[in-house]
Design an enzyme around this catalytic site. Structure first.
Site, PDB file in Angstrom:
ATOM      1  N   LYS A  72      -4.274  55.021  27.659  1.00  0.00           N
ATOM      2  CA  LYS A  72      -4.718  54.378  26.588  1.00  0.00           C
ATOM      3  C   LYS A  72      -6.002  53.464  26.657  1.00  0.00           C
ATOM      4  CE  LYS A  72       0.227  54.401  25.119  1.00  0.00           C
ATOM      5  NZ  LYS A  72       0.318  55.226  24.155  1.00  0.00           N
TER       6      LYS A  72
ATOM      7  N   TYR B  30       9.814  55.824  28.366  1.00  0.00           N
ATOM      8  CA  TYR B  30       9.147  56.931  27.999  1.00  0.00           C
ATOM      9  C   TYR B  30       7.973  56.977  28.894  1.00  0.00           C
ATOM     10  CZ  TYR B  30       6.260  60.335  25.597  1.00  0.00           C
ATOM     11  OH  TYR B  30       5.595  61.619  25.048  1.00  0.00           O
TER      12      TYR B  30
ATOM     13  N   ASP C 134       4.730  52.654  35.715  1.00  0.00           N
ATOM     14  CA  ASP C 134       4.020  53.305  34.355  1.00  0.00           C
ATOM     15  C   ASP C 134       3.472  52.046  33.352  1.00  0.00           C
ATOM     16  OD1 ASP C 134       3.045  54.643  32.375  1.00  0.00           O
ATOM     17  OD2 ASP C 134       4.751  55.643  32.100  1.00  0.00           O
TER      18      ASP C 134
HETATM   19  C1  LIG Z   1       4.380  54.022  29.119  1.00  0.00           C
HETATM   20  C2  LIG Z   1       3.763  55.380  28.930  1.00  0.00           C
HETATM   21  N1  LIG Z   1       3.673  56.310  29.742  1.00  0.00           N
HETATM   22  C3  LIG Z   1       3.119  57.614  29.321  1.00  0.00           C
HETATM   23  C4  LIG Z   1       2.787  57.964  27.909  1.00  0.00           C
HETATM   24  C5  LIG Z   1       2.230  59.198  27.853  1.00  0.00           C
HETATM   25  O1  LIG Z   1       0.828  59.034  27.596  1.00  0.00           O
HETATM   26  P1  LIG Z   1       0.117  60.115  26.825  1.00  0.00           P
HETATM   27  O2  LIG Z   1       0.535  60.053  25.324  1.00  0.00           O
HETATM   28  O3  LIG Z   1      -1.399  59.573  26.731  1.00  0.00           O
HETATM   29  O4  LIG Z   1       0.335  61.262  27.256  1.00  0.00           O
HETATM   30  C6  LIG Z   1       3.039  56.824  27.002  1.00  0.00           C
HETATM   31  C7  LIG Z   1       2.625  57.211  25.544  1.00  0.00           C
HETATM   32  O5  LIG Z   1       2.766  56.377  24.933  1.00  0.00           O
HETATM   33  C8  LIG Z   1       3.356  55.461  27.543  1.00  0.00           C
HETATM   34  O6  LIG Z   1       3.756  54.558  26.467  1.00  0.00           O
END
Ligand SMILES: Cc1ncc(COP(=O)(O)O)c(C=O)c1O
Length: 430
Positions: A267, A144, A239
């Protein structure tokens, strides 16, 4: 456990907010029942509006590496707020923050701050496209990367087809530039690279996935991805929105030993405030406006309050690298307790853990990709979730999420959790 007030609030919330929540997973849809409404967090604990206390293993979905309300972050916030909440102009703290990120994560030469993980991944893909002059990118099933249109794509039928949208509102045109490969399967990547030679701008991956439960990429797989990207002129994006500053000060790339071209953060980098960032090689980052032609901007990007919290969090990490030893110890203790319980109930459920991220899958198959994760019995997870919640343990209300241990989970918290885990398993497996 009395949750009357939460239930009343949820009924009211559904009148004014779609589904009653501002982010879908909070609604408890995949585990059933009504969500609890939180009033306060302190250390390892959450307190709901009915006065119930929970040991929290969600930690706001990852940001709370130090638990709720650590004094060094609250102090930094209090000081910052006295000077004003937003200027929309450069501040010294942004420069210090950027420098600190480059010190903690050696692959980062330049970094830009944004407001969420989604913004970070969107912007990183745009930078990669601008840099390479190519349109398509590869993502992996089960990873994700936030909710930008072209990430909400699943594999189409047939191994080499383009992705298809997973959400109404995402156009086929958007899906057509997203290519789907299988996690930990280098052949699936090679096939796509062969089929779409000279059209692929980026490969984006969670090097330790936390959104199909916890699944670690094999080191050889990542090394091969690095090699493919080098050979084909593809930008490798890690990511690390979830893993950044969690599994190590330098993120997953520190422990896996593979350097990406770009990295995305979210985060923990915001110390509990809405912050994201992306950074990496200077020659790619300098493509961004105003130094280059790739447009990227934000009214509140680098906001002084958010930077104060994030800078306090990252400074603490830099000065206290021993927290990763402590987190490993506490997390291993919890994992071992869970494993003993599983033995005692005669189950061999897959338990994946990397540092303070872990996941127990309700399947006895080893889980190393999305397909194997999907063999989990999610209905059984739902029952387990409610048994744990009733015993004061707040876990993610969905199977394919991580459990996060913080630096302030005490031995007492962990023992209470292990006991609740045993009783919960015994009840649901009766
Ligand atoms: C690996 C990863 N990338 C991107 C995101 C998206 O981040 P946000 O919810 O701050 O937009 C998340 C959110 O859980 C994530 O776990």
């Amino acid at each position: 456990m009395d949750t009357t007030k939460s239930t009343q609030l949820f009924t009211k919330a559904k009148k004014y907010i779609p589904g009653g929540v501002n982010s879908p997973v909070r609604a408890f849809k995949s585990v059933g029942g009504d969500p609890i409404f939180i009033k306060r967090g302190e250390g390892s604990k959450l307190y709901d509006v009915d006065g119930n206390e929970y040991v929290d293993y969600i930690g706001s979905w990852g940001p709370h590496l130090f638990g709720h309300n650590p004094s060094f972050i609250i102090d930094a916030l209090t000081k910052a707020i006295e000077n004003g909440t937003s200027f929309g102009a450069p501040t010294e703290l942004e420069v210090k923050m950027a420098q600190l990120i480059t010190e903690l994560v050696p692959s980062i030469e330049m970094v830009r701050m944004v407001n969420s993980g989604t913004e970070a991944t969107m912007s990183a893909v745009r930078a990669a496209r601008g840099y390479t002059g190519k349109d398509k990118f590869i993502k992996f099933g089960g990873c994700y990367h936030g909710h930008a249109d072209y990430f909400l794509i699943k594999a189409g039928s047939g191994a080499l087809t383009l992705g298809v949208p997973t959400s109404p509102g995402v156009t086929k045109a958007n899906a057509s530039d997203t290519l789907l490969a299988d996690y930990n399967n280098v052949e699936s990547v090679k096939d796509l690279v062969k089929q779409y030679r000279d059209q692929i701008a980026a490969i984006i991956i969670e090097p330790i996935a936390g959104n199909m439960g916890v699944v670690q990429a094999n080191e050889e797989f990542l090394v091969e991805l690095r090699g493919i990207c080098n050979e084909e002129g593809i930008v490798l994006i890690f990511d690390e929105v979830m893993t950044g500053f969690r599994v190590a000060a330098g993120g997953a790339q520190e422990i896996l030993g593979v350097k990406p071209d770009l990295t995305t953060f979210g985060k923990i980098i915001g110390g509990g405030l809405p912050v994201g960032a992306f950074g990496g090689k200077r020659e790619i980052m300098e493509m961004l406006s105003p130094s280059g032609p790739v447009y990227q901007a934000g009214t509140l990007s680098g906001n002084p309050i958010a930077m104060a919290a994030g800078f306090a969090a990252l400074s603490y990490i830099k000065e206290h690298l021993e927290i990763y030893v402590q987190l490993e110890k506490a997390s291993m203790y919890l994992e071992n307790g869970f494993k003993d319980n599983l033995k005692s109930v005669g189950k061999n459920y897959a338990m994946n853990r990397v540092g303070s991220m872990m996941c127990m899958f309700f399947t006895e198959n080893p889980v190393n990709d999305f397909k194997s994760a999907l063999t989990s019995d999610t209905a059984l997870y739902g029952k387990y979730f409610h048994e744990m919640l009733n015993r004061g343990i707040y876990l993610a209300p969905a199977q394919f999420e991580a459990l996060f241990v913080s630096t302030v989970h005490s031995k007492e918290d962990l023992d209470m959790t292990i006991k609740a885990h045993k009783e919960s398993l015994e009840n649901i497996l009766k």
